[in-house]
Design a protein around this motif. Sequence first.
Motif, PDB file in Angstrom:
ATOM      1  N   TYR A 423       0.817  -1.205   0.000  1.00 50.86           N
ATOM      2  CA  TYR A 423       0.000   0.000   0.000  1.00 50.86           C
ATOM      3  C   TYR A 423       0.858   1.266   0.000  1.00 50.86           C
ATOM      4  O   TYR A 423       1.962   1.294   0.553  1.00 50.86           O
ATOM      5  CB  TYR A 423      -0.891   0.053   1.246  1.00 50.86           C
ATOM      6  N   GLN A 439      -5.195   6.194   5.363  1.00 44.79           N
ATOM      7  CA  GLN A 439      -5.809   5.427   4.278  1.00 44.79           C
ATOM      8  C   GLN A 439      -4.723   4.753   3.445  1.00 44.79           C
ATOM      9  O   GLN A 439      -3.660   5.343   3.180  1.00 44.79           O
ATOM     10  CB  GLN A 439      -6.704   6.302   3.423  1.00 44.79           C
ATOM     11  N   LEU A 440      -5.003   3.515   3.050  1.00 49.80           N
ATOM     12  CA  LEU A 440      -4.041   2.692   2.336  1.00 49.80           C
ATOM     13  C   LEU A 440      -4.503   2.504   0.895  1.00 49.80           C
ATOM     14  O   LEU A 440      -5.580   1.935   0.643  1.00 49.80           O
ATOM     15  CB  LEU A 440      -3.876   1.325   3.017  1.00 49.80           C
ATOM     16  N   ASP A 442      -4.137   0.828  -2.661  1.00 46.47           N
ATOM     17  CA  ASP A 442      -3.585  -0.357  -3.301  1.00 46.47           C
ATOM     18  C   ASP A 442      -2.765   0.060  -4.525  1.00 46.47           C
ATOM     19  O   ASP A 442      -3.239   0.802  -5.379  1.00 46.47           O
ATOM     20  CB  ASP A 442      -4.722  -1.297  -3.723  1.00 46.47           C
ATOM     21  N   ALA A 449      -7.913   0.903  -0.398  1.00 48.02           N
ATOM     22  CA  ALA A 449      -8.286  -0.479  -0.105  1.00 48.02           C
ATOM     23  C   ALA A 449      -8.630  -0.686   1.366  1.00 48.02           C
ATOM     24  O   ALA A 449      -9.487  -1.498   1.697  1.00 48.02           O
ATOM     25  CB  ALA A 449      -7.151  -1.429  -0.493  1.00 48.02           C
ATOM     26  N   ARG A 450      -7.973   0.087   2.247  1.00 51.84           N
ATOM     27  CA  ARG A 450      -8.210  -0.092   3.672  1.00 51.84           C
ATOM     28  C   ARG A 450      -8.075   1.254   4.375  1.00 51.84           C
ATOM     29  O   ARG A 450      -7.395   2.171   3.892  1.00 51.84           O
ATOM     30  CB  ARG A 450      -7.223  -1.105   4.270  1.00 51.84           C
ATOM     31  N   THR A 451      -8.716   1.349   5.531  1.00 51.55           N
ATOM     32  CA  THR A 451      -8.638   2.552   6.362  1.00 51.55           C
ATOM     33  C   THR A 451      -8.298   2.129   7.782  1.00 51.55           C
ATOM     34  O   THR A 451      -8.901   1.203   8.327  1.00 51.55           O
ATOM     35  CB  THR A 451      -9.960   3.330   6.336  1.00 51.55           C
ATOM     36  N   LEU A 452      -7.309   2.814   8.365  1.00 49.33           N
ATOM     37  CA  LEU A 452      -6.799   2.453   9.676  1.00 49.33           C
ATOM     38  C   LEU A 452      -6.984   3.634  10.629  1.00 49.33           C
ATOM     39  O   LEU A 452      -6.578   4.752  10.332  1.00 49.33           O
ATOM     40  CB  LEU A 452      -5.305   2.100   9.560  1.00 49.33           C
ATOM     41  N   TYR A 484       2.753  -0.754  12.767  1.00 50.66           N
ATOM     42  CA  TYR A 484       1.838  -1.765  12.227  1.00 50.66           C
ATOM     43  C   TYR A 484       2.538  -2.659  11.210  1.00 50.66           C
ATOM     44  O   TYR A 484       3.442  -2.205  10.490  1.00 50.66           O
ATOM     45  CB  TYR A 484       0.644  -1.086  11.528  1.00 50.66           C
ATOM     46  N   THR A 487       1.403  -5.270   5.863  1.00 54.59           N
ATOM     47  CA  THR A 487       0.452  -6.030   5.048  1.00 54.59           C
ATOM     48  C   THR A 487      -0.857  -6.293   5.779  1.00 54.59           C
ATOM     49  O   THR A 487      -1.942  -6.000   5.275  1.00 54.59           O
ATOM     50  CB  THR A 487       1.073  -7.370   4.609  1.00 54.59           C
ATOM     51  N   THR A 488      -0.759  -6.819   7.015  1.00 57.28           N
ATOM     52  CA  THR A 488      -1.972  -7.183   7.750  1.00 57.28           C
ATOM     53  C   THR A 488      -2.544  -6.018   8.548  1.00 57.28           C
ATOM     54  O   THR A 488      -3.702  -6.069   8.975  1.00 57.28           O
ATOM     55  CB  THR A 488      -1.682  -8.330   8.716  1.00 57.28           C
ATOM     56  N   LEU A 489      -1.716  -4.993   8.797  1.00 56.58           N
ATOM     57  CA  LEU A 489      -2.055  -3.834   9.639  1.00 56.58           C
ATOM     58  C   LEU A 489      -2.241  -4.213  11.106  1.00 56.58           C
ATOM     59  O   LEU A 489      -2.823  -3.451  11.884  1.00 56.58           O
ATOM     60  CB  LEU A 489      -3.285  -3.095   9.116  1.00 56.58           C
TER      61      LEU A 489
END
Length: 522
Positions: A423, A439-440, A442, A449-452, A484, A487-489
């Motif tokens: 990401y 925000q990540l 891709d 793709a993902r939000t942390l 983190y 990859t998996t966060l």
Amino acid sequence: MHTPRYAQLLSGALLSIACSAAWSLQPEEQSRADALFQDNCAVCHAANRGGYIAPALTSDRLVQSEAALRGTIMTGIADTLMPPFVGRLADEDIRLLAKLIKTRPASTPEWGLEDIRASVEVLVDEKTLPDKPTYDIDSVYDLMVVMARGRYGRGGENGNAKAVFIDGKSHRVVGELSTDGPHIMDFSPVAERWAWLKSDDGVVHKVDLYTLQVVRRAKAGLTGPGIALSNDGKWLAVSSFVPNIVAILDADTLEPVKYLKLEGKDPDGKFVQSAGGPVIGSRINNKFALTLRQAGQIWIIDLDKPDMPVTKLTGVGRMLHDTFLTPDGRYSMVASYGDNKLVAIDFKENKVVADIPAGCQPHVGSGAVTEVNGRFLAFGTNIGTCDLGSVVTVWDTKDFSVVKQVKVAGATESPAAHPNAPYVAVDIVDKDKRASLIQLIDKNTLEVARTLDVGGHAFFPEYNRAGDAMYVSAGYWGDRVRIYDSTTLELLAEHRMESPAGIFSRARTRWVSVGLPETRPF
């Protein structure tokens, strides 16, 4: 406690300014008010009170009453860098500060070449230093360095501001340096043990990464974060907001060798004094490129020629800011706040070669460049919102064509990438609950793709040298750095510290730009 030489010099300079004008404050009150401001406020609001990372505090910019100003100074402002001073300052001092702010315009302090020279201090004889790290680490290139500003921007006995050193493999803290207002760190491209820390009060610290101590320091200005190392590691460029200058120092001794006042015509033809923005060193030759924020100019300094001549590129943009290099090291990508574009500067030909449409108010931080399907794409964050909405600008670093404006949850400040991480990370910096988000994006789809949620105001993501971990400052109500799995966060570790901000990997000098593989020997 040792008083730095620059502190004694600065107090004399400010006293001469205070005594040269007649204000509503009595002379003794004026001197005390100026000293109080420099000790408690200048690190954020600038030495001239004209604004820096916090707003200007001058009579012509504020509408609040003195009583309202006193209240703000006493209680602070929640979820910002403005802390409460009740209990820290006496009531009479708070009243004096409010009166100063309400009645005085911005000052015009000077800091010249001889002031810089007189401020140089040798704290440790480099000849006495060990020839390897004194702490447990595989390589100093694994270091991650966090600028923890502290609640009051002060280090030592006055606060918790410091640079924190973390082993990027084990995620252990291996040391720290206490200093006022730490902002940015740059590293030698030719010698692994040396780094230079620039604090917001203009002090440059030469840091030995083997012992994690400051060996020399000099005050190269009064306010401003700009710093860069030359390609050969011999020269250090230091730019300032206050006064409007850039100084070239001998990187080894910190002795100044060149001094330039930053001024010129802006894109509208108006002659202006200009704050010194970020400065960057070329990696194809021995040149610096300096941004003049208000003047909209780029000055290219050739370090290998006699007297270090300057080429001035005018009309580059409006309110210039951050910059970073393309993968070949030839082009500097400069953000232009005022006209929503990025500008490509050619270090070989000393000219502007392209304007790239950005989002609203581009603020690219250290930038991020990564390979996507055979193309090296740059990712530029935008700290504003306009007709495009909140976007991250993606462009090809070969032909400078825009590939995509990636929709994100809000305004963004700093991107991060690594060839081994899936990401591109961006921090959301809106002043609401979104400010805790990373925000990540891709790399393949160029979509979020993902939000942390990092549990604090998210700042300055940075991948470690291996790319298997992402470091994030979770500031304000979080007050910690969180680490983190990239990859998996999954949360791997966290360290508490007051107001963490910029994070810098020692491996940056081996990447050319953030997000690229290691290609340089040092």
